[in-house]
Design a protein around this motif. Structure first.
Motif, PDB file in Angstrom:
ATOM      1  N   ASP A  33       1.003   6.649   1.263  1.00 44.39           N
ATOM      2  CA  ASP A  33       0.557   5.408   1.904  1.00 44.39           C
ATOM      3  C   ASP A  33      -0.952   5.328   1.793  1.00 44.39           C
ATOM      4  O   ASP A  33      -1.667   6.318   2.023  1.00 44.39           O
ATOM      5  CB  ASP A  33       0.975   5.372   3.382  1.00 44.39           C
ATOM      6  CG  ASP A  33       2.471   5.253   3.565  1.00 44.39           C
ATOM      7  OD1 ASP A  33       3.135   4.670   2.681  1.00 44.39           O
ATOM      8  OD2 ASP A  33       2.989   5.728   4.584  1.00 44.39           O
ATOM      9  N   LEU A  34      -1.436   4.155   1.439  1.00 40.37           N
ATOM     10  CA  LEU A  34      -2.872   3.909   1.288  1.00 40.37           C
ATOM     11  C   LEU A  34      -3.348   2.925   2.341  1.00 40.37           C
ATOM     12  O   LEU A  34      -2.563   2.150   2.896  1.00 40.37           O
ATOM     13  CB  LEU A  34      -3.169   3.338  -0.105  1.00 40.37           C
ATOM     14  CG  LEU A  34      -2.667   4.138  -1.295  1.00 40.37           C
ATOM     15  CD1 LEU A  34      -2.878   3.370  -2.582  1.00 40.37           C
ATOM     16  CD2 LEU A  34      -3.340   5.496  -1.360  1.00 40.37           C
ATOM     17  N   GLU A  35      -4.656   2.941   2.570  1.00 38.62           N
ATOM     18  CA  GLU A  35      -5.244   1.929   3.447  1.00 38.62           C
ATOM     19  C   GLU A  35      -6.600   1.529   2.927  1.00 38.62           C
ATOM     20  O   GLU A  35      -7.185   2.185   2.101  1.00 38.62           O
ATOM     21  CB  GLU A  35      -5.334   2.416   4.892  1.00 38.62           C
ATOM     22  CG  GLU A  35      -6.077   3.714   5.072  1.00 38.62           C
ATOM     23  CD  GLU A  35      -6.055   4.191   6.516  1.00 38.62           C
ATOM     24  OE1 GLU A  35      -5.242   3.723   7.309  1.00 38.62           O
ATOM     25  OE2 GLU A  35      -6.883   5.039   6.828  1.00 38.62           O
ATOM     26  N   SER A  55      -3.731   7.528   3.471  1.00 39.16           N
ATOM     27  CA  SER A  55      -3.514   7.671   4.912  1.00 39.16           C
ATOM     28  C   SER A  55      -2.353   8.619   5.224  1.00 39.16           C
ATOM     29  O   SER A  55      -2.311   9.221   6.287  1.00 39.16           O
ATOM     30  CB  SER A  55      -3.268   6.314   5.566  1.00 39.16           C
ATOM     31  OG  SER A  55      -2.094   5.716   5.071  1.00 39.16           O
ATOM     32  N   LYS A  56      -1.400   8.743   4.284  1.00 43.57           N
ATOM     33  CA  LYS A  56      -0.238   9.604   4.539  1.00 43.57           C
ATOM     34  C   LYS A  56       0.363  10.063   3.220  1.00 43.57           C
ATOM     35  O   LYS A  56       0.477   9.282   2.283  1.00 43.57           O
ATOM     36  CB  LYS A  56       0.805   8.814   5.332  1.00 43.57           C
ATOM     37  CG  LYS A  56       2.030   9.582   5.741  1.00 43.57           C
ATOM     38  CD  LYS A  56       2.943   8.665   6.545  1.00 43.57           C
ATOM     39  CE  LYS A  56       4.187   9.349   7.004  1.00 43.57           C
ATOM     40  NZ  LYS A  56       5.083   8.453   7.743  1.00 43.57           N
ATOM     41  N   LYS A  91      -9.455   2.137  -2.014  1.00 45.80           N
ATOM     42  CA  LYS A  91      -8.342   2.574  -1.168  1.00 45.80           C
ATOM     43  C   LYS A  91      -8.483   4.059  -0.878  1.00 45.80           C
ATOM     44  O   LYS A  91      -9.020   4.824  -1.671  1.00 45.80           O
ATOM     45  CB  LYS A  91      -6.991   2.334  -1.859  1.00 45.80           C
ATOM     46  CG  LYS A  91      -6.684   0.887  -2.134  1.00 45.80           C
ATOM     47  CD  LYS A  91      -6.297   0.178  -0.866  1.00 45.80           C
ATOM     48  CE  LYS A  91      -5.859  -1.243  -1.177  1.00 45.80           C
ATOM     49  NZ  LYS A  91      -5.459  -1.950   0.034  1.00 45.80           N
ATOM     50  N   ARG A  92      -7.968   4.456   0.289  1.00 47.26           N
ATOM     51  CA  ARG A  92      -7.931   5.874   0.626  1.00 47.26           C
ATOM     52  C   ARG A  92      -6.532   6.229   1.108  1.00 47.26           C
ATOM     53  O   ARG A  92      -5.774   5.370   1.544  1.00 47.26           O
ATOM     54  CB  ARG A  92      -8.990   6.250   1.646  1.00 47.26           C
ATOM     55  CG  ARG A  92      -8.832   5.656   2.991  1.00 47.26           C
ATOM     56  CD  ARG A  92      -9.995   6.075   3.928  1.00 47.26           C
ATOM     57  NE  ARG A  92      -9.693   5.687   5.280  1.00 47.26           N
ATOM     58  CZ  ARG A  92      -9.045   6.436   6.157  1.00 47.26           C
ATOM     59  NH1 ARG A  92      -8.641   7.640   5.813  1.00 47.26           N
ATOM     60  NH2 ARG A  92      -8.786   6.004   7.366  1.00 47.26           N
ATOM     61  N   ASN A 115       0.810  -1.224   0.000  1.00 50.52           N
ATOM     62  CA  ASN A 115       0.000   0.000   0.000  1.00 50.52           C
ATOM     63  C   ASN A 115       0.841   1.270   0.000  1.00 50.52           C
ATOM     64  O   ASN A 115       0.357   2.340   0.356  1.00 50.52           O
ATOM     65  CB  ASN A 115      -0.940   0.006   1.208  1.00 50.52           C
ATOM     66  CG  ASN A 115      -2.107  -0.934   1.006  1.00 50.52           C
ATOM     67  OD1 ASN A 115      -2.593  -1.092  -0.104  1.00 50.52           O
ATOM     68  ND2 ASN A 115      -2.546  -1.566   2.075  1.00 50.52           N
TER      69      ASN A 115
END
Length: 126
Positions: free
Chosen positions: A124-126, A89-90, A86-87, A46
């Motif tokens: 970064d994705l989550e 995160s950073k 996915k969204r 991710n």
């Protein structure tokens, strides 16, 4: 060959358009920057890291050139496509520098005002 010989932006835009029509999905990123900025996207799980190197090629054109100054690249705009579901995160730049981020429905846009020799964008994705 026309693109390589003439470095015609119109031919480059035509090729980019043909690839966009033929591709089953959008490219993972798109960058608006001068041609001297070379980019490479690394993806692991991710995490996405877009490496950007400012390279004019002058060292290859003149033997023994003592290059002491490299003009910075300014107003680099990166659009990173987000995978479905996915969204973000950073988002961070790995070398110190300013940036402006804008999250859209299916992409992330980052404006980097200035890149001297190297910059990397980590998402970064989550």
């Amino acid at each position: 060959s026309l693109f390589l010989q003439q470095n015609s932006r119109a031919v480059g835009d035509l090729l980019r358009g043909l690839i966009a029509k033929a591709a089953p999905e959008p490219p993972p990123y798109r960058m608006e920057a001068p041609a001297a900025l070379i980019a490479n996207l690394s993806i692991k799980d991710n995490t996405r890291i877009l490496h950007m190197a400012n390279w004019t090629g002058n060292k290859l054109e003149r033997a023994g050139a003592n290059e002491y100054y490299l003009s910075p690249v300014e107003n680099v705009r990166v659009r990173l496509a987000l995978p479905q579901g996915k969204r973000v995160s950073k988002v961070e730049l790995l070398a110190p520098g300013a940036s402006r981020k804008e999250l859209k429905a299916s992409s992330l846009e980052v404006l980097i005002p200035r890149i001297r020799t190297y910059q990397a964008l980590r998402v970064d994705l989550e």
